[in-house]
Design a protein around this motif. Structure first.
Motif, PDB file in Angstrom:
ATOM      1  N   GLY A 112      43.171  18.940   2.858  1.00 27.85           N
ATOM      2  CA  GLY A 112      44.143  17.888   2.591  1.00 27.85           C
ATOM      3  C   GLY A 112      45.100  18.354   1.523  1.00 27.85           C
ATOM      4  N   PRO A 113      45.731  17.429   0.802  1.00 29.59           N
ATOM      5  CA  PRO A 113      45.437  15.991   0.828  1.00 29.59           C
ATOM      6  C   PRO A 113      45.961  15.264   2.063  1.00 29.59           C
ATOM      7  CG  PRO A 113      47.288  16.403  -0.631  1.00 29.59           C
ATOM      8  CD  PRO A 113      46.796  17.746  -0.192  1.00 29.59           C
ATOM      9  N   VAL A 114      46.939  15.869   2.773  1.00 31.36           N
ATOM     10  CA  VAL A 114      47.494  15.216   3.959  1.00 31.36           C
ATOM     11  C   VAL A 114      46.602  15.525   5.155  1.00 31.36           C
ATOM     12  CG1 VAL A 114      49.450  15.049   5.525  1.00 31.36           C
ATOM     13  CG2 VAL A 114      49.844  15.339   3.062  1.00 31.36           C
ATOM     14  N   LEU A 115      46.116  14.477   5.791  1.00 33.40           N
ATOM     15  CA  LEU A 115      45.267  14.612   6.969  1.00 33.40           C
ATOM     16  C   LEU A 115      45.677  13.573   8.006  1.00 33.40           C
ATOM     17  CD1 LEU A 115      41.845  15.005   5.163  1.00 33.40           C
ATOM     18  CD2 LEU A 115      42.782  16.688   6.747  1.00 33.40           C
ATOM     19  N   GLY A 116      45.438  13.893   9.275  1.00 32.52           N
ATOM     20  CA  GLY A 116      45.657  12.923  10.325  1.00 32.52           C
ATOM     21  C   GLY A 116      44.581  11.856  10.308  1.00 32.52           C
ATOM     22  N   TYR A 117      44.950  10.640  10.722  1.00 36.90           N
ATOM     23  CA  TYR A 117      43.978   9.548  10.717  1.00 36.90           C
ATOM     24  C   TYR A 117      42.851   9.784  11.718  1.00 36.90           C
ATOM     25  CZ  TYR A 117      41.833   5.007  11.370  1.00 36.90           C
ATOM     26  OH  TYR A 117      40.917   3.998  11.479  1.00 36.90           O
ATOM     27  N   ARG A 118      43.145  10.393  12.849  1.00 35.80           N
ATOM     28  CA  ARG A 118      42.118  10.540  13.881  1.00 35.80           C
ATOM     29  C   ARG A 118      40.868  11.241  13.340  1.00 35.80           C
ATOM     30  NH1 ARG A 118      43.749  12.636  19.772  1.00 35.80           N
ATOM     31  NH2 ARG A 118      44.530  10.471  19.880  1.00 35.80           N
ATOM     32  N   PRO A 119      40.956  12.412  12.698  1.00 35.89           N
ATOM     33  CA  PRO A 119      39.733  13.005  12.154  1.00 35.89           C
ATOM     34  C   PRO A 119      39.186  12.268  10.935  1.00 35.89           C
ATOM     35  CG  PRO A 119      41.631  14.353  11.595  1.00 35.89           C
ATOM     36  CD  PRO A 119      42.110  13.318  12.567  1.00 35.89           C
ATOM     37  N   LEU A 120      40.023  11.474  10.263  1.00 36.27           N
ATOM     38  CA  LEU A 120      39.581  10.752   9.070  1.00 36.27           C
ATOM     39  C   LEU A 120      38.896   9.427   9.380  1.00 36.27           C
ATOM     40  CD1 LEU A 120      42.509  11.016   6.488  1.00 36.27           C
ATOM     41  CD2 LEU A 120      40.147  11.749   6.124  1.00 36.27           C
ATOM     42  N   ALA A 121      39.155   8.871  10.552  1.00 33.94           N
ATOM     43  CA  ALA A 121      38.770   7.490  10.837  1.00 33.94           C
ATOM     44  C   ALA A 121      37.298   7.220  10.562  1.00 33.94           C
ATOM     45  CB  ALA A 121      39.119   7.150  12.284  1.00 33.94           C
ATOM     46  N   ARG A 122      36.435   8.107  11.002  1.00 33.93           N
ATOM     47  CA  ARG A 122      34.995   7.894  10.821  1.00 33.93           C
ATOM     48  C   ARG A 122      34.633   7.781   9.351  1.00 33.93           C
ATOM     49  NH1 ARG A 122      30.380  12.407  12.360  1.00 33.93           N
ATOM     50  NH2 ARG A 122      28.606  11.340  11.388  1.00 33.93           N
ATOM     51  N   TRP A 123      35.281   8.579   8.520  1.00 33.73           N
ATOM     52  CA  TRP A 123      34.898   8.647   7.108  1.00 33.73           C
ATOM     53  C   TRP A 123      35.568   7.557   6.292  1.00 33.73           C
ATOM     54  CZ3 TRP A 123      30.929  11.618   7.316  1.00 33.73           C
ATOM     55  CH2 TRP A 123      30.880  12.598   8.312  1.00 33.73           C
ATOM     56  N   MET A 124      36.721   7.090   6.712  1.00 30.87           N
ATOM     57  CA  MET A 124      37.375   6.002   5.994  1.00 30.87           C
ATOM     58  C   MET A 124      36.644   4.682   6.179  1.00 30.87           C
ATOM     59  SD  MET A 124      41.469   6.669   6.286  1.00 30.87           S
ATOM     60  CE  MET A 124      41.819   5.334   5.122  1.00 30.87           C
ATOM     61  N   SER A 125      35.817   4.585   7.196  1.00 31.53           N
ATOM     62  CA  SER A 125      35.096   3.350   7.442  1.00 31.53           C
ATOM     63  C   SER A 125      33.782   3.277   6.646  1.00 31.53           C
ATOM     64  CB  SER A 125      34.768   3.215   8.939  1.00 31.53           C
ATOM     65  OG  SER A 125      33.889   4.248   9.367  1.00 31.53           O
ATOM     66  N   VAL A 126      33.436   4.360   5.948  1.00 32.51           N
ATOM     67  CA  VAL A 126      32.217   4.388   5.141  1.00 32.51           C
ATOM     68  C   VAL A 126      32.566   3.971   3.715  1.00 32.51           C
ATOM     69  CG1 VAL A 126      30.286   5.780   4.288  1.00 32.51           C
ATOM     70  CG2 VAL A 126      31.257   6.229   6.561  1.00 32.51           C
ATOM     71  N   ARG A 127      32.034   2.859   3.289  1.00 26.43           N
ATOM     72  CA  ARG A 127      32.359   2.363   1.951  1.00 26.43           C
ATOM     73  C   ARG A 127      31.778   3.272   0.881  1.00 26.43           C
ATOM     74  NH1 ARG A 127      32.280  -4.195   1.540  1.00 26.43           N
ATOM     75  NH2 ARG A 127      33.640  -4.622   3.306  1.00 26.43           N
ATOM     76  N   GLU A 128      32.528   3.402  -0.212  1.00 28.12           N
ATOM     77  CA  GLU A 128      32.128   4.154  -1.400  1.00 28.12           C
ATOM     78  C   GLU A 128      31.951   5.644  -1.135  1.00 28.12           C
ATOM     79  OE1 GLU A 128      32.294   2.465  -4.067  1.00 28.12           O
ATOM     80  OE2 GLU A 128      32.434   0.558  -3.019  1.00 28.12           O
ATOM     81  N   LEU A 129      32.490   6.162  -0.052  1.00 25.90           N
ATOM     82  CA  LEU A 129      32.388   7.593   0.219  1.00 25.90           C
ATOM     83  C   LEU A 129      33.470   8.349  -0.540  1.00 25.90           C
ATOM     84  CD1 LEU A 129      31.012   9.874   1.774  1.00 25.90           C
ATOM     85  CD2 LEU A 129      32.652   9.500   3.618  1.00 25.90           C
TER      86      LEU A 129
END
Length: 281
Positions: free
Chosen positions: A264-281
């Motif tokens: 990163g810091p710039v990343l596409g949402y598609r590979p990030l989606a799984r990890w953005m849904s995990v709270r406090e990660l």
């Protein structure tokens, strides 16, 4: 000229001689833009950052906030939130600061050509996006509409207000600003910045979107962009974690499988989606 090749683990501590502060400009009550003069030619891509070091105090990652096409001083916009950023914000012309970089991935401004560009920024998230705005404005013939949706806590927290006024006068450019709270002298939008997405005029089929801000804001911004019809492979975000080495060695900036200083810091949402849904990660 320094390039992204300088920002890899095989040369983790490449640092030029200290850079000289040529100007310091207050952007708000707690945010300053430093103009730094590199000792040799320096180039960067929109979205990249430098590690700025104050001897005896520490080092922090700061996004480059100036025009990537302009030679001369390199701009960094800094909010005073800790010991190192406070020391940086109090520097004066003639003083010097340690600089490593540029590091990180960049906004896909060239891949976005041919369509609309939608930029969603919250608070101090606008400075990392400003180089991309400059690029799109300098190459208007290559893009459709430029839509900037920007939010801050209060009117006093808004950054680059003079530029916002100038940008909104440009053909094909929309600038919408909102604040969380305001007094009676504020006549603009009041509310959170993701709420501006549904009201904005752009072509979701062609649009590429860039987003920076608090993570909770980015989650809701992504939700609004997807609801507006933007596909998840055309949504890009700049993520923030505790970067210390900036060379993919220490692991402090890990987010799921990503080391943000390298991936990163710039990343596409598609590979990030799984990890953005995990709270406090």
């Amino acid at each position: 000229m320094r390039t992204l090749a300088n920002a890899t683990a095989d040369r983790p501590w490449t640092e030029s001689p200290p850079w000289r502060v040529t100007a310091s400009r207050a952007e708000s009550h707690d945010t300053v833009t430093l103009e730094l003069e590199p000792p040799e030619p320096f180039g960067f891509e929109p979205g990249q950052f430098n590690m700025l070091r104050v001897p005896g105090i520490g080092e922090v990652p700061i996004s480059i906030s100036g025009d990537p096409s302009r030679p001369g001083p390199v701009l960094h916009t800094i909010r005073d939130v800790g010991a190192v950023t406070h020391a940086l914000c109090t520097l004066r012309p003639g003083q010097r600061v340690g600089v490593r970089g540029p590091y990180g991935t960049s906004w896909p401004v060239r891949a976005a050509e041919g369509g609309d560009v939608v930029i969603v920024a919250g608070g101090i998230g606008l400075p990392p996006l400003r180089p991309a705005i400059y690029h799109v404005l300098a190459h208007r013939e290559s893009y459709g509409r430029l839509v900037l949706l920007y939010g801050a806590r209060t009117p006093a927290d808004l950054l680059f207000t003079g530029e916002l006024d100038t940008w909104r006068t440009r053909p094909g450019v929309t600038v919408e600003v909102t604040v969380d709270t305001a007094g009676r002298d504020w006549h603009g939008n009041v509310g959170v910045v993701p709420d501006l997405v549904a009201k904005a005029a752009f072509d979701p089929g062609s649009a590429v979107t860039f987003t920076v801000g608090p993570e909770i804001m980015m989650r809701f911004a992504v939700r609004a962009l997807l609801a507006a019809g933007v596909t998840d492979d055309r949504v890009f975000l700049s993520m923030e974690r505790d970067m210390q080495c900036a060379a993919a060695l220490c692991g402090h900036c890990q987010l799921g499988p990503f080391l943000l200083c390298r991936d990163g810091p710039v990343l596409g949402y598609r590979p990030l989606a799984r990890w953005m849904s995990v709270r406090e990660l």
